[in-house]
Design a protein around this motif. Structure first.
Motif, PDB file in Angstrom:
ATOM      1  N   SER A 140      35.393  34.049  26.197  1.00  0.00           N
ATOM      2  CA  SER A 140      35.906  35.385  26.528  1.00  0.00           C
ATOM      3  C   SER A 140      34.933  36.157  27.418  1.00  0.00           C
ATOM      4  N   THR A 141      33.628  35.959  27.210  1.00  0.00           N
ATOM      5  CA  THR A 141      32.629  36.639  28.038  1.00  0.00           C
ATOM      6  C   THR A 141      32.679  36.133  29.475  1.00  0.00           C
ATOM      7  N   VAL A 142      32.743  34.815  29.622  1.00  0.00           N
ATOM      8  CA  VAL A 142      32.785  34.226  30.964  1.00  0.00           C
ATOM      9  C   VAL A 142      34.068  34.629  31.677  1.00  0.00           C
ATOM     10  N   LEU A 145      33.949  38.218  32.821  1.00  0.00           N
ATOM     11  CA  LEU A 145      33.148  38.422  34.030  1.00  0.00           C
ATOM     12  C   LEU A 145      33.927  38.026  35.284  1.00  0.00           C
ATOM     13  N   LEU A 146      34.637  36.919  35.214  1.00  0.00           N
ATOM     14  CA  LEU A 146      35.401  36.470  36.374  1.00  0.00           C
ATOM     15  C   LEU A 146      36.601  37.377  36.644  1.00  0.00           C
ATOM     16  N   LEU A 147      37.098  38.019  35.605  1.00  0.00           N
ATOM     17  CA  LEU A 147      38.233  38.920  35.788  1.00  0.00           C
ATOM     18  C   LEU A 147      37.828  40.259  36.395  1.00  0.00           C
ATOM     19  N   VAL A 148      36.553  40.617  36.285  1.00  0.00           N
ATOM     20  CA  VAL A 148      36.102  41.911  36.817  1.00  0.00           C
ATOM     21  C   VAL A 148      36.408  42.036  38.310  1.00  0.00           C
ATOM     22  N   PRO A 149      35.961  41.100  39.172  1.00  0.00           N
ATOM     23  CA  PRO A 149      36.309  41.248  40.595  1.00  0.00           C
ATOM     24  C   PRO A 149      37.808  41.137  40.835  1.00  0.00           C
ATOM     25  N   LEU A 150      38.493  40.298  40.054  1.00  0.00           N
ATOM     26  CA  LEU A 150      39.939  40.150  40.196  1.00  0.00           C
ATOM     27  C   LEU A 150      40.635  41.492  39.983  1.00  0.00           C
ATOM     28  N   VAL A 151      40.280  42.181  38.903  1.00  0.00           N
ATOM     29  CA  VAL A 151      40.914  43.461  38.570  1.00  0.00           C
ATOM     30  C   VAL A 151      40.538  44.535  39.578  1.00  0.00           C
ATOM     31  N   LEU A 152      39.255  44.617  39.935  1.00  0.00           N
ATOM     32  CA  LEU A 152      38.814  45.654  40.863  1.00  0.00           C
ATOM     33  C   LEU A 152      39.444  45.486  42.243  1.00  0.00           C
ATOM     34  N   LEU A 159      44.710  29.322  41.944  1.00  0.00           N
ATOM     35  CA  LEU A 159      45.917  30.012  42.381  1.00  0.00           C
ATOM     36  C   LEU A 159      46.020  31.390  41.727  1.00  0.00           C
ATOM     37  N   LEU A 160      45.709  31.465  40.439  1.00  0.00           N
ATOM     38  CA  LEU A 160      45.772  32.738  39.729  1.00  0.00           C
ATOM     39  C   LEU A 160      44.728  33.713  40.270  1.00  0.00           C
TER      40      LEU A 160
END
Length: 485
Positions: free
Chosen positions: A261-263, A266-273, A117-118
């Motif tokens: 934190s690394t994993v 990485l998953l937050l990169v597409p979320l933020v972009l 959901l997030l």
């Protein structure tokens, strides 16, 4: 390809659509003809039967196929390579362990759903599902049982956010066409999506998982005890992927798994972009930011979903792929990951072909046109028209935008909250009854190793309960919204 002038009356077109779906299911489920071949064959026969000029039939076929592949192939390709890196390096295990540590083992499916959901707030359904696939399968491998326990809560979360909540294109387009405030659509749609997910997805997935056993697929993780047995988990808590993860030996010393934190980063990169692209696009559309700004256009480019996933994959190669292996070995690993998804991509594209033929033939318009003049309440009319479009041509986004256009004149003068509830009703109708003309149906079917009959009994049922729950919420809130007028 745009719809052509119908060559038949409404009744004939509806009979053609019903016959096409029936023949397709017969070929796949009874004859056992390959789904890709069946979809192409039935698409061809439907185009001819619906009266599309023979010279335009190839265009009708390739248009739907190509447009679906254009949106899906890159996402699936980049996503499965990212997923493979997360799996073999122990990154997916680390993330799964952390989620389970926060929520507890008994609530692992709930934890996956909440995380989806997030992440599903800005990420499209197919992109989110691809990125989350290794995490879902890692948790399923660890605890055993039907993969439905873990797959449906996460997949349903992405579906709920994609259909109901801005900034996804369907609800944004519907709200705009109806003349509503997108902020209000968000404020109304978000709680409705959360409640609908819990009732229509999470609770239903527990029942479906208890009744229907689906073995763990070996798409990313390799066969487990001969292909799906869950007698014993094969993933170790220390982050190793166990005997079923495609390793040559269990005595090999592996590097320590990456940090949580690394994993997560990485998953937050597409979320933020992707979120940044969505915000900037909204600001440009509303003329808060002027067009032609080079920096804004560059940020919008990197926020396009395929580009965002490509950037994420490159970062994963740099941070995870070189972790204990050479770049050549990483390249071979990524190449091996692409092989199993060829069938998924082709079948998904063929599903888009079938939906494209139904749109081009005018079947969807014929169905909605027959419903729009029945004099039923506006909220129910919005739901049924969207449902008709969804069933007829498969695309939830097309159903959302088209149904909204058909009822827009009746929505003039409504309060923003009621327009938001109309968007929810249209989104609910555009969600129910996902079946063989929906590319998402084939993604879920192939990702989680389900045959077509099982997918209809699980995914289609869950999508329907999700949509019905959202519509019920709109019905309950509609009279209450009158207090704001």
């Amino acid at each position: 390809m745009e719809a052509i002038a119908p060559a038949h009356g409404t009744a004939t077109l509806l009979l053609i659509a019903a016959a096409a779906v029936a023949v397709l299911l017969f070929l796949i489920m009874k004859v056992r003809l390959h789904a890709f071949i069946s979809l192409v064959l039935v698409s061809l026969l439907t185009a001819v039967a619906a009266g599309i000029p023979l010279a335009l039939v190839p265009t009708a076929l390739t248009s739907g196929f190509g447009s679906t592949l254009a949106s899906v192939a890159l996402l699936v390709g980049f996503g499965v390579m990212l997923g493979r890196l997360l799996e073999v390096t122990g990154g997916a295990q680390v993330l799964a362990d952390t989620l389970i540590g926060r929520f507890g083992e008994a609530r692992a499916p709930f934890a996956l759903g909440v995380a989806a959901l997030l992440f599903g707030f800005p990420i499209f359904f197919d992109a989110g599902l691809v990125v989350f696939l290794p995490i879902i399968l890692t948790v399923a491998r660890r605890f055993g049982g039907s993969v439905l326990y873990y797959a449906l809560p996460a997949a349903g979360a992405f579906a709920a956010m994609h259909a109901i909540v801005p900034p996804h294109p369907g609800p944004v387009a519907a709200g705009t066409v109806l003349g509503g405030d997108i902020g209000v659509v968000l404020l109304v749609g978000l709680p409705v999506a959360l409640v609908s997910w819990y009732v229509g997805v999470y609770l239903v997935s527990r029942q479906l998982g208890a009744r229907i056993y689906v073995a763990l697929p070996d798409l990313l993780l390799g066969p487990v005890n001969g292909g799906g047995s869950t007698d014993a988990p094969t993933s170790d808590v220390d982050g190793s992927t166990g005997t079923g993860a495609g390793t040559a030996t269990t005595t090999e010393t592996r590097p320590a798994p990456p940090a949580f934190s690394t994993v997560l980063g990485l998953l937050l990169v597409p979320l933020v972009l992707i979120a940044l692209n969505t915000v900037l696009t909204t600001l440009v559309t509303s003329e808060v930011i002027g067009e032609g700004n080079g920096l804004v256009e560059a940020l919008q480019l990197v926020g396009q979903t395929p580009v965002a996933l490509l950037i994420t994959l490159l970062l994963a190669i740099a941070t995870l792929g070189r972790h204990g292996r050479t770049l050549s070995e990483t390249t071979q690993l990524l190449d091996d990951a692409l092989g199993p998804i060829c069938s998924i991509i082709l079948i998904t594209g063929a599903g888009g072909m079938f939906g494209g033929v139904l749109r081009a033939s005018g079947i969807g318009e014929a169905l909605t046109g027959s419903l729009s003049g029945l004099g039923m309440p506006l909220l129910l009319q919005a739901f049924l028209i969207a449902t008709a479009l969804r069933v007829a041509q498969g695309s939830a986004t097309v159903a959302l935008t088209t149904a909204s256009g058909l009822i827009a004149s009746q929505a003039e003068g409504l309060h923003d909250v009621r327009i938001a509830l109309l968007v929810v009703a249209v989104a609910a109708g555009a969600t129910v009854l996902s079946h063989v003309n929906d590319s998402g149906f084939w993604l879920v079917s192939r990702f989680f190793g389900m045959d077509e009959k099982t997918t209809l009994k699980t995914w289609t049922v869950m999508e329907t309960t999700l949509g019905l729950t959202a519509f019920a919420a709109a019905v309950v809130l509609w009279p209450l919204s009158g207090l704001l007028i």
